[in-house]
Design an enzyme around this catalytic site. Structure first.
Site, short mmCIF file in Angstrom:
data_model
loop_
_atom_site.label_atom_id
_atom_site.label_comp_id
_atom_site.label_asym_id
_atom_site.label_seq_id
_atom_site.Cartn_x
_atom_site.Cartn_y
_atom_site.Cartn_z
N HIS A 1 -124.69 -68.14 -73.52
CA HIS A 1 -124.10 -66.79 -73.48
C HIS A 1 -125.11 -65.68 -73.69
O HIS A 1 -124.76 -64.50 -73.59
CB HIS A 1 -122.99 -66.67 -74.52
C1 UD1 Z 1 -121.76 -61.37 -79.20
C2 UD1 Z 1 -122.96 -61.11 -80.11
C3 UD1 Z 1 -123.88 -62.33 -80.10
C4 UD1 Z 1 -123.11 -63.59 -80.43
C5 UD1 Z 1 -121.95 -63.71 -79.47
C6 UD1 Z 1 -121.12 -64.94 -79.70
C7 UD1 Z 1 -123.82 -58.83 -80.31
C8 UD1 Z 1 -124.90 -57.92 -79.90
N1 UD1 Z 1 -123.75 -59.98 -79.64
O1 UD1 Z 1 -122.24 -61.49 -77.87
O2 UD1 Z 1 -124.89 -62.15 -81.07
O3 UD1 Z 1 -123.97 -64.70 -80.35
O4 UD1 Z 1 -121.12 -62.56 -79.61
O5 UD1 Z 1 -120.10 -65.05 -78.75
O6 UD1 Z 1 -123.07 -58.51 -81.19
N2 UD1 Z 1 -115.38 -60.78 -73.96
C9 UD1 Z 1 -114.14 -61.30 -73.71
N3 UD1 Z 1 -113.34 -61.61 -74.77
C10 UD1 Z 1 -113.73 -61.46 -76.05
C11 UD1 Z 1 -115.00 -60.95 -76.30
C12 UD1 Z 1 -115.83 -60.62 -75.27
O7 UD1 Z 1 -113.73 -61.46 -72.57
O8 UD1 Z 1 -112.98 -61.80 -76.97
C13 UD1 Z 1 -116.25 -60.47 -72.83
C14 UD1 Z 1 -116.25 -59.02 -72.45
O9 UD1 Z 1 -116.35 -58.94 -71.09
C15 UD1 Z 1 -117.53 -58.49 -73.08
C16 UD1 Z 1 -118.43 -59.71 -73.01
O10 UD1 Z 1 -117.57 -60.83 -73.17
O11 UD1 Z 1 -118.01 -57.40 -72.42
C17 UD1 Z 1 -119.48 -59.75 -74.05
O12 UD1 Z 1 -118.92 -59.60 -75.36
P1 UD1 Z 1 -119.79 -58.89 -76.52
O13 UD1 Z 1 -119.05 -58.93 -77.80
O14 UD1 Z 1 -120.27 -57.57 -76.04
O15 UD1 Z 1 -121.07 -59.79 -76.62
P2 UD1 Z 1 -121.27 -61.37 -76.64
O16 UD1 Z 1 -122.03 -61.73 -75.43
O17 UD1 Z 1 -120.00 -62.10 -76.90
#
Ligand code: UD1
Length: 375
Positions: A207
């Site tokens: 991820h």
């Molecule tokens: C975040 C953390 C990362 C951690 C990871 C675990 C930061 C900078 N990054 O990254 O350190 O290792 O979580 O998963 O805080 N999304 C969904 N559903 C959700 C959450 C996210 O669909 O419940 C999708 C959305 O499109 C979002 C993307 O995933 O834009 C990324 O989510 P985000 O929380 O921005 O970062 P992660 O890549 O999950």
């Protein structure tokens, strides 16, 4: 009695906060814990499933921030967390790990004069292109109590000028959750669901933006995984960020990326524990999984150029192999040929299931030092 707000935001936070909250609830004369969920992760499979599996109480406050750019997400958490701290006036705010919610809440508290305790302090990849490294560096600078999982973390903090009286080695609280749930996870049918029970299989998670946001990097890694799957089936629970990109880049249609890769939605805590605990090999870019595989003695290949968790390489089962296709395949083949010596895994000191109790003791001790007239 200490009133503590425990902050969770994203998936890797839940298994670190659960043992702390449970330990605080077990010492009601000393601690009054509250849980604030920022809502950084919000999908059922990224959040609610973990609350259920880990027995975390329903959050006292849910900030509902959701996704966004780093600035948007961090700012939204700050705006919504500040009134909660002003209203609840906690003695401590406890933040864990290195996600955007961690830094946002630490920053709010430091400006309000509310003490912050950081669990998993001091880890450093020395790679400032990773958003988590920025979050770690800044959260540690802002924290009044830095609770570290391993000695390398203590050394990093001291070399950055953090006063030693703020630093306390408590061990790895994530391993508290792991050890507690290992037997419970035996009830999960995750291995049967992917038809790998009783046979050799690999588990993959991916991820990191550097791996999954760049089409070429993602294609290269998927090609390597398809080649690894000629040796054994690969089970791959796909993070929403990764799924979106596989679709957007059209990689699902490419024949050479297919192989025997069994894709699935993200799994809950118990199902995922059941799955990786039986794996012959794990390939990942997660930080936490490097530690969990070390604790269980399962070979792990980290698909990154660096790690903030060097103890998993020095003592544990982890190898940092980067993202070159040939290197991933050859390292996986070498790992599959190595046989375990059958002895118990070499686990770093204080990864023993009792880190949460040490965290509570450290909070009390630090409070006494900060408020010698009592509390
Ligand atoms: C975040 C953390 C990362 C951690 C990871 C675990 C930061 C900078 N990054 O990254 O350190 O290792 O979580 O998963 O805080 N999304 C969904 N559903 C959700 C959450 C996210 O669909 O419940 C999708 C959305 O499109 C979002 C993307 O995933 O834009 C990324 O989510 P985000 O929380 O921005 O970062 P992660 O890549 O999950």
């Amino acid at each position: 009695m200490l009133k503590v707000i425990n902050v969770v935001g994203a998936r890797p936070n839940f298994m670190k906060v659960a043992p702390v909250v449970e330990a605080m609830r077990g010492r009601p004369a000393e601690f009054s814990p509250a849980v604030v969920h920022t809502g950084q992760h919000y999908d059922e499979r990224m959040s609610d499933a973990f609350f259920r599996d880990l027995g975390l109480p329903t959050p006292d406050v849910h900030l509902g921030v959701g996704s966004g750019s780093h600035a948007q997400q961090t700012a939204a958490v700050m705006q919504r967390f500040e009134p909660v701290v002003l209203e609840q006036r906690p003695d401590w705010v406890l933040v864990v790990g290195d996600v955007n919610s961690t830094l946002a809440c630490a920053l709010v508290c430091s400006k309000l004069g509310t003490p912050v305790a950081h669990v998993e302090a001091g880890l450093r990849s020395r790679d400032r292109t990773m958003p988590e490294e920025i979050n770690r560096l800044l959260t540690d600078q802002l924290s009044d109590l830095l609770l570290t999982p391993s000695e390398d973390a203590d050394r990093n903090l001291i070399s950055e000028g953090i006063p030693p009286e703020r630093v306390r080695l408590v061990g790895n609280v994530m391993i508290d959750s792991l050890l507690k749930h290992l037997t419970l996870a035996e009830r999960s049918e995750a291995r049967e669901r992917f038809a790998v029970a009783g046979s050799a299989y690999a588990v993959v998670t991916l991820h990191r933006p550097s791996n999954v946001d760049d089409p070429e990097a993602l294609r290269r890694i998927l090609r390597a995984l398809a080649r690894v799957s000629r040796h054994l089936p690969v089970v791959f629970p796909v993070h929403p960020r990764t799924r979106r990109n596989i679709e957007e880049f059209g990689l699902g249609r490419e024949e050479e990326l297919r192989g025997d890769i069994r894709l699935t939605e993200p799994l809950g805590y118990l199902d995922f524990l059941r799955l990786y605990s039986g794996a012959r090999l794990v390939l990942t870019d997660s930080g936490g999984i490097q530690e969990e595989t070390t604790a269980l003695g399962i070979p792990c290949l980290t698909l990154r150029e660096n790690t903030e968790r060097p103890v998993t390489v020095e003592l544990g089962t982890n190898r940092v192999v980067g993202t070159d296709e040939e290197r991933i395949v050859s390292e996986a083949e070498a790992a599959l040929q190595r046989t375990s010596d059958g002895g118990p895994p070499r686990v770093p000191p204080l990864w023993d299931g009792r880190a949460a109790e040490r965290i509570l003791d450290a909070l009390l001790e630090r409070t006494r030092a900060l408020r010698p007239d009592g509390f």
